[in-house]
Design a protein around this motif. Structure first.
Motif, PDB file in Angstrom:
ATOM      1  N   LEU A 173     -21.807 -21.008 -25.592  1.00 54.00           N
ATOM      2  CA  LEU A 173     -22.177 -22.351 -25.146  1.00 54.00           C
ATOM      3  C   LEU A 173     -23.071 -22.289 -23.908  1.00 54.00           C
ATOM      4  O   LEU A 173     -23.999 -23.098 -23.758  1.00 54.00           O
ATOM      5  CB  LEU A 173     -20.914 -23.158 -24.845  1.00 54.00           C
ATOM      6  CG  LEU A 173     -20.095 -23.609 -26.053  1.00 54.00           C
ATOM      7  CD1 LEU A 173     -18.831 -24.330 -25.601  1.00 54.00           C
ATOM      8  CD2 LEU A 173     -20.915 -24.519 -26.967  1.00 54.00           C
ATOM      9  N   GLY A 174     -22.795 -21.322 -23.018  1.00 57.22           N
ATOM     10  CA  GLY A 174     -23.656 -21.161 -21.855  1.00 57.22           C
ATOM     11  C   GLY A 174     -25.074 -20.787 -22.230  1.00 57.22           C
ATOM     12  O   GLY A 174     -26.043 -21.294 -21.657  1.00 57.22           O
ATOM     13  N   VAL A 175     -25.227 -19.894 -23.222  1.00 59.39           N
ATOM     14  CA  VAL A 175     -26.560 -19.506 -23.690  1.00 59.39           C
ATOM     15  C   VAL A 175     -27.276 -20.696 -24.323  1.00 59.39           C
ATOM     16  O   VAL A 175     -28.475 -20.924 -24.080  1.00 59.39           O
ATOM     17  CB  VAL A 175     -26.448 -18.338 -24.691  1.00 59.39           C
ATOM     18  CG1 VAL A 175     -27.785 -18.110 -25.411  1.00 59.39           C
ATOM     19  CG2 VAL A 175     -26.024 -17.061 -23.978  1.00 59.39           C
ATOM     20  N   LEU A 176     -26.557 -21.478 -25.125  1.00 61.58           N
ATOM     21  CA  LEU A 176     -27.172 -22.663 -25.736  1.00 61.58           C
ATOM     22  C   LEU A 176     -27.591 -23.669 -24.666  1.00 61.58           C
ATOM     23  O   LEU A 176     -28.617 -24.346 -24.803  1.00 61.58           O
ATOM     24  CB  LEU A 176     -26.192 -23.306 -26.718  1.00 61.58           C
ATOM     25  CG  LEU A 176     -25.819 -22.457 -27.942  1.00 61.58           C
ATOM     26  CD1 LEU A 176     -24.816 -23.203 -28.822  1.00 61.58           C
ATOM     27  CD2 LEU A 176     -27.049 -22.091 -28.748  1.00 61.58           C
ATOM     28  N   GLY A 177     -26.793 -23.763 -23.601  1.00 57.78           N
ATOM     29  CA  GLY A 177     -27.180 -24.653 -22.510  1.00 57.78           C
ATOM     30  C   GLY A 177     -28.404 -24.147 -21.767  1.00 57.78           C
ATOM     31  O   GLY A 177     -29.269 -24.937 -21.358  1.00 57.78           O
ATOM     32  N   LEU A 178     -28.519 -22.819 -21.572  1.00 57.02           N
ATOM     33  CA  LEU A 178     -29.703 -22.249 -20.923  1.00 57.02           C
ATOM     34  C   LEU A 178     -30.963 -22.491 -21.734  1.00 57.02           C
ATOM     35  O   LEU A 178     -32.054 -22.652 -21.173  1.00 57.02           O
ATOM     36  CB  LEU A 178     -29.501 -20.746 -20.703  1.00 57.02           C
ATOM     37  CG  LEU A 178     -28.552 -20.325 -19.580  1.00 57.02           C
ATOM     38  CD1 LEU A 178     -28.353 -18.814 -19.600  1.00 57.02           C
ATOM     39  CD2 LEU A 178     -29.091 -20.772 -18.223  1.00 57.02           C
ATOM     40  N   LEU A 179     -30.811 -22.530 -23.068  1.00 52.28           N
ATOM     41  CA  LEU A 179     -31.982 -22.766 -23.914  1.00 52.28           C
ATOM     42  C   LEU A 179     -32.621 -24.121 -23.631  1.00 52.28           C
ATOM     43  O   LEU A 179     -33.844 -24.272 -23.745  1.00 52.28           O
ATOM     44  CB  LEU A 179     -31.589 -22.670 -25.391  1.00 52.28           C
ATOM     45  CG  LEU A 179     -31.368 -21.258 -25.939  1.00 52.28           C
ATOM     46  CD1 LEU A 179     -30.855 -21.322 -27.375  1.00 52.28           C
ATOM     47  CD2 LEU A 179     -32.646 -20.448 -25.870  1.00 52.28           C
ATOM     48  N   THR A 180     -31.808 -25.116 -23.257  1.00 55.74           N
ATOM     49  CA  THR A 180     -32.378 -26.429 -22.952  1.00 55.74           C
ATOM     50  C   THR A 180     -33.291 -26.381 -21.736  1.00 55.74           C
ATOM     51  O   THR A 180     -34.178 -27.228 -21.594  1.00 55.74           O
ATOM     52  CB  THR A 180     -31.246 -27.450 -22.708  1.00 55.74           C
ATOM     53  OG1 THR A 180     -30.452 -27.013 -21.583  1.00 55.74           O
ATOM     54  CG2 THR A 180     -30.345 -27.558 -23.931  1.00 55.74           C
ATOM     55  N   ARG A 181     -33.068 -25.422 -20.841  1.00 53.24           N
ATOM     56  CA  ARG A 181     -33.914 -25.267 -19.657  1.00 53.24           C
ATOM     57  C   ARG A 181     -35.067 -24.303 -19.903  1.00 53.24           C
ATOM     58  O   ARG A 181     -36.158 -24.454 -19.329  1.00 53.24           O
ATOM     59  CB  ARG A 181     -33.069 -24.746 -18.487  1.00 53.24           C
ATOM     60  CG  ARG A 181     -31.876 -25.613 -18.126  1.00 53.24           C
ATOM     61  CD  ARG A 181     -32.311 -26.873 -17.418  1.00 53.24           C
ATOM     62  NE  ARG A 181     -33.031 -26.542 -16.209  1.00 53.24           N
ATOM     63  CZ  ARG A 181     -32.440 -26.260 -15.036  1.00 53.24           C
ATOM     64  NH1 ARG A 181     -31.116 -26.267 -14.942  1.00 53.24           N
ATOM     65  NH2 ARG A 181     -33.175 -25.976 -13.976  1.00 53.24           N
ATOM     66  N   VAL A 182     -34.833 -23.304 -20.760  1.00 48.50           N
ATOM     67  CA  VAL A 182     -35.816 -22.240 -20.953  1.00 48.50           C
ATOM     68  C   VAL A 182     -36.934 -22.672 -21.900  1.00 48.50           C
ATOM     69  O   VAL A 182     -38.110 -22.330 -21.687  1.00 48.50           O
ATOM     70  CB  VAL A 182     -35.133 -20.957 -21.470  1.00 48.50           C
ATOM     71  CG1 VAL A 182     -36.172 -19.919 -21.886  1.00 48.50           C
ATOM     72  CG2 VAL A 182     -34.212 -20.390 -20.402  1.00 48.50           C
ATOM     73  N   VAL A 183     -36.598 -23.422 -22.940  1.00 52.88           N
ATOM     74  CA  VAL A 183     -37.609 -23.799 -23.941  1.00 52.88           C
ATOM     75  C   VAL A 183     -38.771 -24.562 -23.314  1.00 52.88           C
ATOM     76  O   VAL A 183     -39.945 -24.255 -23.590  1.00 52.88           O
ATOM     77  CB  VAL A 183     -36.956 -24.600 -25.081  1.00 52.88           C
ATOM     78  CG1 VAL A 183     -38.023 -25.212 -25.994  1.00 52.88           C
ATOM     79  CG2 VAL A 183     -36.035 -23.706 -25.889  1.00 52.88           C
TER      80      VAL A 183
END
Length: 500
Positions: A173-183
């Protein structure tokens, strides 16, 4: 004449700087060894060269000036190191400063200038950032901070099968949350092709923690509570043991491989966010003119690179320079941090020293138009007297005092011509007449002083007479008074226009 370059006229100013170097070398070599003397004089010339280059327009010249300022500061540090424990150390430092301020006044016409202060400040900023980087690298190299941190985190995460199962879900879930910032960051870096690509797929997969369904949050919270319970952990372990094939495989997968894989993905995403933040910080740091800012910071950046690479190479080859034998705070800072910290201190010292003529002129202690020449001449005079106390031969003492006054007189003459005719004026004839006249007057004073010391004093006080030393000192004092009277007379005519 608007726009007239009123700095000291070039040829006479060059003669002033040459005289200052000659006098400094004569005084220094008269009481010390060649290496610290040469280092101090070279440091003064490097500081002056840096100030001159900073007064230019091109970024390449400014970068060279910034590097020269750091080189001069390091030479000053080397002088302090070579002269440690010696009574001659203040003389070495005084000579370096005297040469620097005289040469700066001769080349730029002013000691206090905005590019010089800006370059010192920008190089200091670069050095401070280098210190932080050096400390972080040293902590990681000496104590394995990163390895210890991630190793401890992994060990705690997979301590029990149920704990590993829960922490793996939280990590995903943390990785999926980081994707919202990284994309969005990656979208700004990559060109827009107009078609769907991997970034669109990642954007669809990304889930913000704030948008998670309440049911999912409730289930995760319940799993965390169960994982904290010894009974829950035992029941989950029994469940895995009861499943013939899938249980052992799942327990193996939860031991570390999946956590390491998800952790690596998370670290990669964090690196992207860190690079984006670093880019914003660098843009703000460089300001509106990045090329000019980098040129001003060239000395500091080069010093940081040399310190980091040099200390690393030294440690690889087993050199314990400033590292292995240190304890306490020094072991935390590391060799590169110590070197860069010392360089920052030297740069601060140089900044204070180079502002001294301006401060003296602000308080009316030296003429504002010739602050550098007057301050340098005074330093040469004081260091000559200090060297006399350390055993400098009487001829060199008299010549040093005379040379110090000649430096100021020629420098003031150069400034006077430059103020009336411009820096590029042809001053050969005027220079010859003025310098010759001043040199003849001072030569007469030197001859009288030497005659008093080697002819009059021995006749009045034989060697066996215990008052001989006192009378010799009185004679030298009278010479000093006479020379000071010459200086006062020269200063009295500074305000009168020259007819040359």
């Amino acid at each position: 004449m608007n726009g007239l370059d009123t700095r000291p006229v070039e040829s006479t100013a060059a003669l002033t700087g040459t005289l200052a170097v000659v006098v400094a070398l004569a005084i220094g070599l008269g009481i010390g060894t060649p290496v610290p003397v040469a280092t101090s004089v070279l440091g003064g010339l490097a500081l002056a060269g840096g100030a001159w280059a900073l007064d230019q327009e091109t970024n390449a010249r400014i970068a060279a000036g910034s590097v020269a300022l750091l080189a001069g500061s390091l030479c000053l540090g080397a002088t302090l190191f070579l002269g440690r424990g010696s009574y001659a150390l203040p003389v070495y430092v005084g000579l370096a400063v005297a040469v620097a301020v005289v040469a700066i006044d001769a080349t730029t016409g002013l000691v206090e200038n905005e590019p010089l202060g800006t370059a010192l400040r920008e190089s200091g900023n670069a050095l401070l950032i280098g210190i932080v980087l050096a400390v972080l690298l040293n902590l990681n190299a000496e104590f394995g901070v990163l390895v210890a941190f991630f190793g401890t985190l992994l060990a705690v995460s997979v301590a029990t099968p149920l704990g590993a199962f829960v922490t793996l879900q939280l990590a995903v879930l943390g990785v999926l949350g980081l994707l919202t910032r990284v994309v969005p960051v990656l979208s700004g870096w990559l060109p827009d092709t107009g078609t769907d690509g991997p970034l669109d797929t990642l954007d669809d997969v990304a889930v913000s923690p704030r948008r998670l369904p309440r049911a999912v949050v409730a289930v995760l919270a319940l799993e965390v509570l169960v994982a904290l319970s010894p009974v829950g952990r035992s029941l989950f372990a029994l469940f895995l043991d009861s499943v013939p094939v899938v249980g052992p495989l799942l327990e193996l997968a939860l031991s570390w491989p999946l956590h390491v894989l998800v952790g690596l993905v998370g670290v990669a995403l964090c690196c992207v966010l860190l690079a984006d933040a670093l880019q914003v910080w660098v843009v703000d740091w460089l300001g509106d003119d990045p090329a000019r800012t980098l040129a001003l910071q060239a000395g500091g950046l080069l010093t940081v690179a040399v310190a980091l690479v040099g200390t690393t190479v030294a440690s690889v080859f087993g050199v314990t320079f400033l590292s292995a034998d240190t304890t306490g705070v020094a072991s935390l800072v590391g060799p590169a941090g110590i070197v860069l910290g010392g360089t920052v201190s030297l740069l601060l010292l140089v900044g204070i020293v180079l502002q001294t003529p301006s401060l003296l002129s602000a308080y009316g202690l030296v003429p504002a138009s010739t602050a550098g020449f007057a301050t340098g001449s005074a330093l040469l005079f004081v260091t000559t007297l200090a060297a006399a106390e350390l055993g400098l031969a009487t001829p060199l003492v008299v010549l040093g005092v005379a040379g110090a006054i000649l430096v100021w007189d020629v420098g003031a003459h150069a400034k006077s011509i430059g103020g009336h005719l411009g820096r590029a004026a042809d001053s050969t004839d005027s220079q010859f007449v003025h310098v010759t006249g001043s040199a003849l007057v001072l030569t007469g004073g030197v001859a009288v002083a030497l005659a008093a010391r080697y002819l009059l004093v021995p006749m009045l006080a034989p060697a066996a007479d215990p008052t001989a030393a006192l009378r010799s000192a009185v004679a030298l004092g009278l010479v000093v008074v006479a020379v000071l009277a010459f200086a006062a007379a020269s200063m009295a005519r500074e305000g009168r226009p020259t007819a040359e």
